[in-house]
Design a protein around this motif. Structure first.
Motif, PDB file in Angstrom:
ATOM      1  N   LEU A  91       0.866  -1.097  -0.086  1.00 22.75           N
ATOM      2  CA  LEU A  91      -0.292   0.066   0.219  1.00 22.75           C
ATOM      3  C   LEU A  91       0.834   1.772  -0.276  1.00 22.75           C
ATOM      4  N   SER A  92       0.789   1.870  -1.345  1.00 26.59           N
ATOM      5  CA  SER A  92       1.681   3.260  -1.195  1.00 26.59           C
ATOM      6  C   SER A  92       0.748   4.122  -0.679  1.00 26.59           C
ATOM      7  N   LEU A  93       0.686   5.624   0.000  1.00 25.27           N
ATOM      8  CA  LEU A  93       0.318   6.530   0.507  1.00 25.27           C
ATOM      9  C   LEU A  93       1.095   7.807   0.500  1.00 25.27           C
ATOM     10  N   SER A  94       0.761   9.055   0.005  1.00 25.81           N
ATOM     11  CA  SER A  94       1.223   9.868   0.114  1.00 25.81           C
ATOM     12  C   SER A  94       1.766  11.043   1.413  1.00 25.81           C
ATOM     13  N   ILE A  95       2.142  11.054   1.763  1.00 24.88           N
ATOM     14  CA  ILE A  95       2.265  12.409   2.662  1.00 24.88           C
ATOM     15  C   ILE A  95       2.805  13.560   2.562  1.00 24.88           C
ATOM     16  N   ASP A  96       1.605  14.444   3.042  1.00 21.31           N
ATOM     17  CA  ASP A  96       2.169  15.805   3.417  1.00 21.31           C
ATOM     18  C   ASP A  96       2.971  16.992   3.881  1.00 21.31           C
ATOM     19  N   ASN A  97       3.057  17.997   4.402  1.00 15.21           N
ATOM     20  CA  ASN A  97       3.597  18.756   5.270  1.00 15.21           C
ATOM     21  C   ASN A  97       1.860  19.062   5.836  1.00 15.21           C
ATOM     22  N   PRO A  98       2.152  20.495   6.805  1.00 12.10           N
ATOM     23  CA  PRO A  98       3.554  20.339   7.755  1.00 12.10           C
ATOM     24  C   PRO A  98       3.741  18.106   8.529  1.00 12.10           C
ATOM     25  N   TYR A  99       4.105  18.388   9.300  1.00 15.64           N
ATOM     26  CA  TYR A  99       4.592  17.603  10.688  1.00 15.64           C
ATOM     27  C   TYR A  99       4.661  16.092   9.560  1.00 15.64           C
ATOM     28  N   SER A 100       5.188  16.274   8.517  1.00 13.26           N
ATOM     29  CA  SER A 100       5.563  15.223   7.786  1.00 13.26           C
ATOM     30  C   SER A 100       5.783  13.648   8.172  1.00 13.26           C
ATOM     31  N   HIS A 101       6.427  14.405   9.027  1.00 10.25           N
ATOM     32  CA  HIS A 101       7.683  12.980   9.511  1.00 10.25           C
ATOM     33  C   HIS A 101       6.457  12.109  10.743  1.00 10.25           C
ATOM     34  N   ASP A 102       6.152  13.287  11.049  1.00  8.87           N
ATOM     35  CA  ASP A 102       5.188  12.875  13.051  1.00  8.87           C
ATOM     36  C   ASP A 102       4.069  11.906  11.196  1.00  8.87           C
ATOM     37  N   LYS A 103       3.140  12.610  10.930  1.00  4.94           N
ATOM     38  CA  LYS A 103       2.356  11.875  10.084  1.00  4.94           C
ATOM     39  C   LYS A 103       2.529  10.737   9.328  1.00  4.94           C
ATOM     40  N   ALA A 104       4.737  10.422   9.784  1.00  4.07           N
ATOM     41  CA  ALA A 104       4.724   9.003   8.858  1.00  4.07           C
ATOM     42  C   ALA A 104       5.038   8.310   9.721  1.00  4.07           C
ATOM     43  N   ASP A 105       5.569   8.244  11.488  1.00 12.68           N
ATOM     44  CA  ASP A 105       5.437   7.917  12.422  1.00 12.68           C
ATOM     45  C   ASP A 105       3.643   7.072  12.735  1.00 12.68           C
ATOM     46  N   LEU A 106       2.837   8.246  12.208  1.00 17.29           N
ATOM     47  CA  LEU A 106       1.512   7.381  13.237  1.00 17.29           C
ATOM     48  C   LEU A 106       1.044   6.989  12.101  1.00 17.29           C
ATOM     49  N   LEU A 107       1.443   6.557  10.739  1.00 18.98           N
ATOM     50  CA  LEU A 107       1.076   5.420  10.114  1.00 18.98           C
ATOM     51  C   LEU A 107       2.452   4.300  10.759  1.00 18.98           C
ATOM     52  N   SER A 108       3.498   4.094  11.184  1.00 16.93           N
ATOM     53  CA  SER A 108       4.276   3.639  11.576  1.00 16.93           C
ATOM     54  C   SER A 108       3.584   2.128  12.119  1.00 16.93           C
ATOM     55  N   TYR A 109       3.313   3.183  13.408  1.00 15.07           N
ATOM     56  CA  TYR A 109       3.019   2.642  14.645  1.00 15.07           C
ATOM     57  C   TYR A 109       1.856   2.188  14.132  1.00 15.07           C
ATOM     58  N   ILE A 110       0.375   2.508  13.580  1.00 12.74           N
ATOM     59  CA  ILE A 110      -1.040   1.822  12.746  1.00 12.74           C
ATOM     60  C   ILE A 110      -0.551   0.603  12.543  1.00 12.74           C
ATOM     61  N   ALA A 111       0.611   0.803  11.605  1.00 13.59           N
ATOM     62  CA  ALA A 111       0.662  -0.684  10.782  1.00 13.59           C
ATOM     63  C   ALA A 111       1.942  -1.441  11.986  1.00 13.59           C
ATOM     64  N   HIS A 112       2.494  -0.824  12.007  1.00 12.90           N
ATOM     65  CA  HIS A 112       3.130  -2.008  13.166  1.00 12.90           C
ATOM     66  C   HIS A 112       1.946  -2.379  13.794  1.00 12.90           C
ATOM     67  N   GLY A 113       1.726  -2.260  15.237  1.00 12.58           N
ATOM     68  CA  GLY A 113      -0.033  -2.546  15.766  1.00 12.58           C
ATOM     69  C   GLY A 113      -0.578  -3.852  14.287  1.00 12.58           C
ATOM     70  N   MET A 114      -0.619  -3.331  13.353  1.00  7.23           N
ATOM     71  CA  MET A 114      -1.227  -5.026  12.784  1.00  7.23           C
ATOM     72  C   MET A 114      -0.371  -5.757  11.950  1.00  7.23           C
ATOM     73  N   ARG A 115       0.691  -6.108  12.539  1.00 14.00           N
ATOM     74  CA  ARG A 115       1.828  -7.023  11.604  1.00 14.00           C
ATOM     75  C   ARG A 115       2.384  -6.883  10.290  1.00 14.00           C
ATOM     76  N   CYS A 116       2.542  -5.246   9.848  1.00  7.19           N
ATOM     77  CA  CYS A 116       3.300  -4.492   9.133  1.00  7.19           C
ATOM     78  C   CYS A 116       3.835  -4.182   9.022  1.00  7.19           C
ATOM     79  N   ARG A 117       4.850  -3.942   7.809  1.00 13.51           N
ATOM     80  CA  ARG A 117       6.277  -3.075   8.059  1.00 13.51           C
ATOM     81  C   ARG A 117       6.315  -1.639   6.496  1.00 13.51           C
ATOM     82  N   THR A 118       7.231  -1.085   7.619  1.00 15.23           N
ATOM     83  CA  THR A 118       6.848   0.101   6.569  1.00 15.23           C
ATOM     84  C   THR A 118       8.292   1.332   5.755  1.00 15.23           C
ATOM     85  N   VAL A 119       8.539   1.377   5.450  1.00 14.45           N
ATOM     86  CA  VAL A 119       9.679   2.362   4.371  1.00 14.45           C
ATOM     87  C   VAL A 119       8.700   3.866   3.665  1.00 14.45           C
TER      88      VAL A 119
END
Length: 244
Positions: free
Chosen positions: A63-91
């Motif tokens: 699944l590929s999702l675009s991220i925008d500003n502001p706080y793009s790193h924090d939005k990516a972190d939120l996505l990574s936290y959710i993905a980790h909780g559901m046994r997925c991996r992110t790049v």
């Protein structure tokens, strides 16, 4: 989508619709949210067990999702936290100092859940964050980043708790002698890890340190604990994310 999947998703949406009622008190709202969160976890585990038995198809994909500003790193972190909780991996894909895209690798059922929750929680966190202001001389930007860290920390804790509860309940309903749900989920997670390494060979893990400042973290943590998982606002998600 099967009839069973459709029924489960309709039940989830119904619970979340109740949680959106502005006339509810906080206790009732949290009750609906907790029930919805558990049902989402049960849905994921049900599909995992069905796929393991060969009764449904559930393949590893991206699944590929675009991220925008502001706080793009924090939005990516939120996505990574959710993905980790559901046994997925992110790049993550950076452009300068901004994260512009995140690719999530996992089983299709889990990717659907990741996208659903990320979209809803991103909308909620953005809406709530813009209404809070730091006390004292803390800058708004630093306060908000700390708030977002607290928010996603609480979200991950809730997701992991719901997944654990759903796994325990699934084991209680399985016939004696059958493979435990934990082993099934561990096997799926191992396969996702292999697929992720095959898709992104040589990828190095990097850690980003977030600032925790005073009340920002605690306020965000409290908001994450109350977070509504409603997906009714998915139609408006283009303001925040778009599927590539």
């Amino acid at each position: 989508m099967t009839q069973h999947q459709d029924r489960m998703l309709r039940r989830i949406r119904a619970l979340l619709a109740h949680a959106e009622d502005e006339h509810l008190d906080q206790k009732a709202r949290e009750s609906y949210n907790e029930k919805a969160s558990l049902l989402i976890a049960q849905y994921g585990i049900d599909q995992a067990l069905l796929a393991e038995s060969g009764r449904v198809s559930d393949k590893i994909t991206q699944l590929s999702l675009s991220i925008d500003n502001p706080y793009s790193h924090d939005k990516a972190d939120l996505l990574s936290y959710i993905a980790h909780g559901m046994r997925c991996r992110t790049v993550r894909y950076p452009r300068g100092r901004t994260i512009v895209r995140v690719v999530v690798v996992g089983y299709q059922t889990d990717l659907d859940r990741v996208e659903l929750l990320y979209t809803s929680l991103l909308l909620q966190s953005t809406s709530q964050m813009t209404r809070v202001r730091p006390a004292g001389h803390v800058s708004t930007a630093v306060y908000r980043r700390s708030w977002l860290l607290g928010f996603r920390t609480a979200v991950l804790k809730r997701l992991l708790a719901s997944e654990k509860t759903a796994s325990t309940q699934a084991d209680q309903q399985c016939p004696s002698g059958s493979t435990s749900t934990a082993l099934v989920l561990r096997s799926r997670e191992d396969r996702v890890d292999i697929a992720f390494k095959d898709a992104f060979p040589g990828l190095r893990n990097t850690k980003r340190h977030s600032s925790i400042v005073g009340s920002g973290f605690s306020h965000g943590l409290a908001a994450g604990q109350r977070a509504d998982l409603d997906d009714k606002r998915l139609a408006n998600r283009a303001r925040f994310i778009t599927r590539d």
